[in-house]
Design an enzyme around this catalytic site. Structure first.
Site, PDB file in Angstrom:
ATOM      1  N   TRP A   1       0.949  -1.227   0.126  1.00 19.33           N
ATOM      2  CA  TRP A   1      -0.145  -0.029  -0.091  1.00 19.33           C
ATOM      3  C   TRP A   1       0.947   1.278   0.112  1.00 19.33           C
ATOM      4  O   TRP A   1       0.556   2.236  -0.307  1.00 19.33           O
ATOM      5  CB  TRP A   1      -0.912   0.169   1.070  1.00 19.33           C
TER       6      TRP A   1
ATOM      7  N   ASP B   1      -2.072   6.522   6.467  1.00 20.51           N
ATOM      8  CA  ASP B   1      -3.113   5.613   5.938  1.00 20.51           C
ATOM      9  C   ASP B   1      -3.391   4.545   6.917  1.00 20.51           C
ATOM     10  O   ASP B   1      -2.605   3.880   7.449  1.00 20.51           O
ATOM     11  CB  ASP B   1      -2.805   4.853   4.672  1.00 20.51           C
TER      12      ASP B   1
ATOM     13  N   LYS C   1     -12.624  -2.072   5.841  1.00 23.60           N
ATOM     14  CA  LYS C   1     -11.857  -3.200   6.676  1.00 23.60           C
ATOM     15  C   LYS C   1     -12.323  -3.050   8.049  1.00 23.60           C
ATOM     16  O   LYS C   1     -12.576  -4.138   8.559  1.00 23.60           O
ATOM     17  CB  LYS C   1     -10.234  -2.646   6.728  1.00 23.60           C
TER      18      LYS C   1
HETATM   19  C1  LIG Z   1      -7.399  -1.832   1.703  1.00 27.61           C
HETATM   20  C2  LIG Z   1      -6.610  -0.745   1.803  1.00 27.61           C
HETATM   21  C3  LIG Z   1      -6.158   0.498   0.826  1.00 27.61           C
HETATM   22  C4  LIG Z   1      -6.868   0.218  -0.327  1.00 27.61           C
HETATM   23  O1  LIG Z   1      -8.450   0.746  -0.239  1.00 27.61           O
HETATM   24  P1  LIG Z   1      -9.361   0.762  -1.360  1.00 27.61           P
HETATM   25  O2  LIG Z   1     -10.661   1.693  -0.575  1.00 27.61           O
HETATM   26  O3  LIG Z   1      -9.782  -0.256  -2.122  1.00 27.61           O
HETATM   27  O4  LIG Z   1      -8.803   1.998  -2.377  1.00 27.61           O
HETATM   28  C5  LIG Z   1      -5.402   1.299   1.021  1.00 27.61           C
HETATM   29  N1  LIG Z   1      -4.491   1.043   2.141  1.00 27.61           N
HETATM   30  C6  LIG Z   1      -4.770   0.177   3.094  1.00 27.61           C
HETATM   31  C7  LIG Z   1      -3.628   0.170   4.129  1.00 27.61           C
HETATM   32  C8  LIG Z   1      -5.593  -0.869   2.872  1.00 27.61           C
HETATM   33  O5  LIG Z   1      -5.749  -1.832   3.759  1.00 27.61           O
END
Ligand SMILES: *Cc1c(COP(=O)(O)O)cnc(C)c1O
Length: 361
Positions: free
Chosen positions: A101, A171, A195
């Site tokens: 990521w 993030d 998540k």
């Molecule tokens: C799942 C995830 C993403 C991507 O998320 P989307 O909403 O599908 O773009 C980005 N960063 C992390 C840490 C993730 O777990």
């Protein structure tokens, strides 16, 4: 009906009581005569839902007044571009590379300026969080970027880096509302909600007000300017109303349970049980992450034998345990034990592991 234990990394399981509430409101929300899915995003009823979702989140996360909460589309991945477009005015940013990521975020930021990777754990398949002392930050870095919980590799920052006054962007997708965070230490926090908090297609961005600027990089589309979204209270265009509604329910569920301190205790209890099994009880299964860097949410583990891993995953399926296959770069299995995974789900998983271990001793 038979519901499974869903260990998926995301979209992931939701609290059953929330699903039941949503079911009960499916045909008519309140006395509105309609479903939330059918409502105008400009209606009083939906405005109420939006404000309540935001105020509950502010309460559980204790978000200071000088931060805006935005409900945006494009997922967390869209913020990989929005962050540099809104913040990279010197065209320089520092990134810590801890997995796929951050790699994607780095790739995106490189479109807009110079990216310095000030630390990385790629040398050992991202199985640890790099040492954060005295990192070689750039003098003129517009921000320092981290992914605080690495969904694929199962690592989590044990502490935040000291960015020496530079703006910290994090993030937190896979650890959102799973434990308290000191919001005041960040410039920007964002999370794709699928998540830990709701259905896919919604990203919550929590941004310090002074970083919501008129001046952004030339060429930034209107929709990607945080200022556009902030001025319109996330209603510049039609938002993901349904996901906002579900998140509101989940935030309230957390609040009613006692808030993020209680959530963290529950998560530590679940993760503790599982790590203890891997470290001290099992002679077949082992974790892949260094002890000081372990995630409370995503736990990769392996047998060391690809065929055994495969047989185990098949065994899980039979027992109603799904989505436990690991990422292809790590192999083996991964148990994502987000807020909504009950303690009993982890107990059940360990039972299946014990049985498998006996049969394959
Ligand atoms: C799942 C995830 C993403 C991507 O998320 P989307 O909403 O599908 O773009 C980005 N960063 C992390 C840490 C993730 O777990």
């Amino acid at each position: 009906m038979s519901r499974v234990y869903n260990f998926s990394t995301g979209p992931a399981c939701l609290p059953e009581c929330v699903l039941e509430e949503i079911r009960d409101e499916m045909l008519e929300y309140g006395t509105s005569g309609q479903s939330v899915m059918e409502m105008s995003h400009r209606s009083k009823v939906f405005e109420g839902i939006l404000h309540e979702t935001e105020s509950t989140l502010r309460e559980i996360m204790q978000i200071p007044d000088n931060y805006k909460v935005l409900f945006l589309q494009g997922g967390a991945s869209q913020q990989f571009a929005a962050v540099p477009m809104n913040l990279m005015l010197n065209r320089v940013a520092d990134y810590i590379n801890t997995g796929n990521w951050t790699k994607k975020a780095i790739q995106e930021a490189k479109i807009f300026g110079k990216v310095n990777v000030v630390a990385s754990s790629e040398d050992r398949t991202f199985s640890y969080i790099p040492d954060l002392t005295d990192l070689p930050y750039s003098e003129d870095a517009d921000y320092v970027y981290i992914c605080q919980n690495n969904t694929i590799y199962g690592t989590r920052y044990p502490e935040l880096p000291d960015t020496k006054g530079r703006i910290l962007v994090s993030d937190v997708s896979s650890m959102f509302v799973s434990e308290p965070l000191d919001v005041s230490r960040y410039g920007v926090i964002y999370a794709g909600v699928q998540k830990n908090a709701g259905p896919g297609g919604l990203v919550v961005s929590i941004i310090r007000e002074d970083l919501i600027r008129d001046e952004v990089l030339p060429g930034t589309p209107t929709m990607l300017k945080w200022k556009t979204q902030a001025d319109a209270d996330s209603l510049y265009n039609t938002p993901n109303c349904w996901a906002i509604y579900v998140c509101g329910k989940v935030f309230k569920w957390i609040k009613n349970m006692g808030g993020l301190e209680v959530m963290k205790e529950k998560n530590e209890k679940k993760a503790g049980l599982f790590y203890d099994y891997l470290d001290n009880k099992s002679s077949l299964f082992k974790g892949t992450v260094e002890k000081g860097s372990r995630s409370l949410m995503n736990i990769p583990f392996v047998t060391g034998d690809a065929d055994l891993d495969k047989a185990f995953i098949a065994e899980c399926d039979k027992a109603g345990i799904v989505n436990i296959k690991g990422h292809r770069t790590v192999g083996g299995m991964r148990a994502s034990i987000y807020n909504a995974m009950p303690y009993e789900g982890v107990v059940k998983l360990i039972e299946v592991m014990e049985k498998f271990e006996k049969e394959h001793a």
